[in-house]
Each structure stands twice: as structure tokens, then as C-alpha cells.
Scaffold this motif. Sequence first.
Motif, PDB file in Angstrom:
ATOM      1  N   ILE A 228      36.101  43.955  12.882  1.00 37.18           N
ATOM      2  CA  ILE A 228      35.275  43.214  13.433  1.00 37.18           C
ATOM      3  C   ILE A 228      33.756  43.625  13.158  1.00 37.18           C
ATOM      4  N   ASP A 229      33.729  44.711  13.758  1.00 40.58           N
ATOM      5  CA  ASP A 229      32.181  45.232  13.491  1.00 40.58           C
ATOM      6  C   ASP A 229      31.990  45.741  12.179  1.00 40.58           C
ATOM      7  N   PHE A 230      32.969  45.914  11.053  1.00 40.50           N
ATOM      8  CA  PHE A 230      32.607  46.102   9.664  1.00 40.50           C
ATOM      9  C   PHE A 230      32.241  44.526   9.001  1.00 40.50           C
ATOM     10  N   SER A 231      33.128  43.704   9.347  1.00 43.51           N
ATOM     11  CA  SER A 231      32.935  42.247   8.749  1.00 43.51           C
ATOM     12  C   SER A 231      31.425  41.978   9.001  1.00 43.51           C
ATOM     13  N   VAL A 232      31.033  41.985  10.347  1.00 43.09           N
ATOM     14  CA  VAL A 232      29.646  41.433  10.633  1.00 43.09           C
ATOM     15  C   VAL A 232      28.481  42.278   9.961  1.00 43.09           C
ATOM     16  N   ASN A 233      28.811  43.526   9.444  1.00 44.73           N
ATOM     17  CA  ASN A 233      27.805  44.345   8.809  1.00 44.73           C
ATOM     18  C   ASN A 233      27.756  44.515   7.264  1.00 44.73           C
ATOM     19  N   VAL A 234      29.062  44.073   6.822  1.00 45.33           N
ATOM     20  CA  VAL A 234      29.253  44.258   5.308  1.00 45.33           C
ATOM     21  C   VAL A 234      28.539  43.381   4.633  1.00 45.33           C
ATOM     22  N   ASP A 235      27.720  43.659   3.639  1.00 46.52           N
ATOM     23  CA  ASP A 235      26.971  42.547   2.685  1.00 46.52           C
ATOM     24  C   ASP A 235      27.491  42.785   1.404  1.00 46.52           C
ATOM     25  N   LYS A 236      28.136  41.598   0.910  1.00 41.63           N
ATOM     26  CA  LYS A 236      28.865  41.723  -0.504  1.00 41.63           C
ATOM     27  C   LYS A 236      28.130  41.877  -1.631  1.00 41.63           C
ATOM     28  N   ALA A 237      26.555  41.573  -1.300  1.00 37.97           N
ATOM     29  CA  ALA A 237      26.012  41.522  -2.456  1.00 37.97           C
ATOM     30  C   ALA A 237      25.454  43.069  -2.960  1.00 37.97           C
ATOM     31  N   THR A 238      25.451  44.119  -1.830  1.00 35.53           N
ATOM     32  CA  THR A 238      25.029  45.401  -2.125  1.00 35.53           C
ATOM     33  C   THR A 238      26.119  46.587  -1.691  1.00 35.53           C
ATOM     34  N   ASP A 239      27.083  46.203  -0.918  1.00 34.10           N
ATOM     35  CA  ASP A 239      28.053  47.092  -0.508  1.00 34.10           C
ATOM     36  C   ASP A 239      29.096  47.371  -1.331  1.00 34.10           C
ATOM     37  N   VAL A 240      29.463  46.258  -1.994  1.00 32.93           N
ATOM     38  CA  VAL A 240      30.615  46.405  -3.113  1.00 32.93           C
ATOM     39  C   VAL A 240      30.355  45.620  -4.271  1.00 32.93           C
ATOM     40  N   THR A 241      30.998  45.790  -5.261  1.00 33.39           N
ATOM     41  CA  THR A 241      30.945  44.925  -6.594  1.00 33.39           C
ATOM     42  C   THR A 241      32.151  44.183  -6.828  1.00 33.39           C
ATOM     43  N   LEU A 242      31.973  42.972  -6.679  1.00 35.06           N
ATOM     44  CA  LEU A 242      33.100  41.783  -6.922  1.00 35.06           C
ATOM     45  C   LEU A 242      33.595  41.964  -8.388  1.00 35.06           C
ATOM     46  N   ARG A 243      34.839  41.762  -8.497  1.00 33.40           N
ATOM     47  CA  ARG A 243      35.375  41.634  -9.636  1.00 33.40           C
ATOM     48  C   ARG A 243      35.792  39.953  -9.859  1.00 33.40           C
ATOM     49  N   LYS A 244      35.965  39.631 -11.016  1.00 32.09           N
ATOM     50  CA  LYS A 244      36.205  38.058 -11.217  1.00 32.09           C
ATOM     51  C   LYS A 244      37.235  37.542 -10.420  1.00 32.09           C
ATOM     52  N   LEU A 245      38.454  38.446 -10.033  1.00 37.06           N
ATOM     53  CA  LEU A 245      39.422  37.894  -9.269  1.00 37.06           C
ATOM     54  C   LEU A 245      38.703  37.771  -7.764  1.00 37.06           C
ATOM     55  N   ASP A 246      38.006  38.770  -7.340  1.00 33.95           N
ATOM     56  CA  ASP A 246      37.620  38.778  -6.013  1.00 33.95           C
ATOM     57  C   ASP A 246      36.708  37.598  -5.934  1.00 33.95           C
ATOM     58  N   GLU A 247      35.861  37.119  -6.995  1.00 38.85           N
ATOM     59  CA  GLU A 247      35.000  36.092  -6.766  1.00 38.85           C
ATOM     60  C   GLU A 247      35.847  34.549  -6.501  1.00 38.85           C
ATOM     61  N   PHE A 248      36.975  34.782  -7.604  1.00 42.00           N
ATOM     62  CA  PHE A 248      37.878  33.616  -7.410  1.00 42.00           C
ATOM     63  C   PHE A 248      38.442  33.501  -5.889  1.00 42.00           C
ATOM     64  N   CYS A 249      39.046  34.601  -5.363  1.00 43.31           N
ATOM     65  CA  CYS A 249      39.430  34.618  -4.056  1.00 43.31           C
ATOM     66  C   CYS A 249      38.594  33.867  -2.931  1.00 43.31           C
ATOM     67  N   TYR A 250      37.389  34.362  -3.120  1.00 39.45           N
ATOM     68  CA  TYR A 250      36.422  33.773  -1.975  1.00 39.45           C
ATOM     69  C   TYR A 250      35.922  32.386  -2.368  1.00 39.45           C
ATOM     70  N   ALA A 251      36.141  31.993  -3.716  1.00 38.71           N
ATOM     71  CA  ALA A 251      35.633  30.422  -4.171  1.00 38.71           C
ATOM     72  C   ALA A 251      36.772  29.766  -3.677  1.00 38.71           C
ATOM     73  N   HIS A 252      38.091  30.092  -3.561  1.00 36.17           N
ATOM     74  CA  HIS A 252      39.165  29.162  -3.129  1.00 36.17           C
ATOM     75  C   HIS A 252      39.508  29.551  -1.792  1.00 36.17           C
ATOM     76  N   SER A 253      39.025  30.418  -1.003  1.00 39.25           N
ATOM     77  CA  SER A 253      39.635  30.459   0.275  1.00 39.25           C
ATOM     78  C   SER A 253      38.985  29.457   1.193  1.00 39.25           C
ATOM     79  N   ARG A 254      39.865  28.875   2.007  1.00 45.38           N
ATOM     80  CA  ARG A 254      39.342  27.610   2.792  1.00 45.38           C
ATOM     81  C   ARG A 254      39.819  27.704   4.122  1.00 45.38           C
ATOM     82  N   TYR A 255      39.107  27.025   4.992  1.00 47.59           N
ATOM     83  CA  TYR A 255      39.440  26.728   6.558  1.00 47.59           C
ATOM     84  C   TYR A 255      38.705  25.620   7.081  1.00 47.59           C
ATOM     85  N   ASN A 256      39.212  25.331   8.135  1.00 47.29           N
ATOM     86  CA  ASN A 256      38.519  24.104   8.826  1.00 47.29           C
ATOM     87  C   ASN A 256      37.196  24.251   9.429  1.00 47.29           C
TER      88      ASN A 256
END
Length: 283
Positions: free
Chosen positions: A165-193
Motif C-alpha cells: 500500500i505504501d509503495f502504491s501511493v508513492n510510485v510514479d509510473k512516469a519516473t520510477d519504471v519504464t513501461l513496455r507495450k504489454l504493460d501499457e496494454f494491461c493498464y489500458a484494459h484494466s477496469r473497475y467500477n
Amino acid sequence: MTANRAASPIPLFTDAASVQDREAKVLHLILVRRLDYRPQGASAVGNVAVFSEPAYAPFRTKRLQLATPAYYREQNDLAPGIGDALDGTLTKDSIQWAKTVLPAGMVTNASISFAASREPWIYCASHYQLDREVRRLKDDFAGKYGYTAVTGILDPEAFAMWLGIDFSVNVDKATDVTLRKLDEFCYAHSRYNPTLGPDSSDRFEAIVQICHGPVHYEDRSGHIATQEDWLDLHGGPRAWFTKRTCLASQREYRFAVSTLGDPVEPRHYIDVSPELRELTSAL
């Protein structure tokens, strides 16, 4: 193709949670895996404690430092036992396979070490059952590394969740990690109500995985006899929780934190929340 019968099993999720950030109107998904690659009959994990320099003890520090296995493999100024050229790897005997691809008589010994193509950030602790065991660990860590502070982790399961939880509220996808195409696809197609208001997204802001459990100590992690034996799709987590037998006295217990994407820096820092700190105590 014949499957690799010795491939690592799929690690199952043992807990999950979602974290709402009402101010930012985003939702984080936390997935927890409790791992234990030790052989059947290994002693039960009793208590878990962190050995550190006093300033970095979890019960008092403001930030925890995590580091990738590659950091421990490649950082030359780390003391032996902290730095380890084979950290986060599986070493397999490959003499049988080598004899099939090289001329007869050329091979007398062969082994191959495997590391995961994507690694988490690791937070290290130790486990023990008896008071004399924690005293021995304290003497060893203090004498070898100057780690004179001992912090008990009162509930490793809850600690793993709050670390995520502490990691999730601090991590920055733009600076802390490099997203591959598959990662971007996973985020783009993740869904919740969405329940955070009309302007909130219906996609997860961060998907975080926490693996935790005791390290297994072994010098050989199987054999490579055929081409099929190279494939081990779920060998990454096993590699993160395997170390050489010469380090077994450390009785390490690890927390491996990751999110979609490749770490930009080998070290990462997590702000300690009051909830995470309440799960620790000075020993």
C-alpha cells in the motif's frame, strides 16, 4: 514441444486489496503472494526481524530502502554477504545439455545461472524461532556489518500488505519504471467500477505485487538436459527467493515489491506510514 517438467509452479495469490486515493481520484490494486520454495519438511517460519543500522530501523526511520537483486549482484562496494554475485539467480547443472551441443570429450563440467528478465525491489529481514537464534543473528549482523538495531515485524502478512500500500501511493509510473507495450496494454484494459466521483478513472493507477517468504538456500537448482529445460516461465519468483548455502546462517526472509514496468533505479525508497510502523517494534 515437450514441456519442462521441472519448471517452477505458478505462484498463487494469497491476498488482495484495493486502495482508494479520493483526493487524486484513483484506485490502486495490491496483490500479495506468500512464497516458500524450501523443501517439504523445512522448519516453520517463526518470528521475523530486521537487522539494520540504528538510523534505518523500521520502527523509527521515515523511509525504507529497497533494492533489486541486480543491485546486490553488481554493486561492488557492498560487504560480502550483503553483496552477492548470484543474488536473485538460479544456477543449474548443464553438463548433459552441453554434451549434446559440443564435441565429445570437450565438456567435463558446466552450469548456467539464470536471472529474471524483470526484477522487483527487495526488502530484507530474517526469521527465527528461539531466543538464542535471534541473539546469534544479532551478534553476526552487528559484528560483520554494524547492524546493531533489531526491529521485530509483528505480522509479516500484514506488513507485506502495508508495504504494498505504501509503495502504491508513492510510485510514479512516469519516473520510477519504464513501461513496455504489454504493460501499457494491461493498464489500458484494466477496469473497475468507479466509486470516486464522476471525474474518476475506471482504470487502475498502479498494479502492485508483493511476494514474501523465507529464502531457500541451495547451490544447484536443477538440471539442464534438453532444450526444453531452458523454459521456466515462473522461475523469476523462485530466483528472487533462492541464495547460496554459504549464506544460510542469515536465515533471510524477503519482501519483494514490484509494479508493471522495469525499475529505472536499482534502489527505491518507500515512505513509512503510521500503519506500517505500528507493525514493527524495537527488540
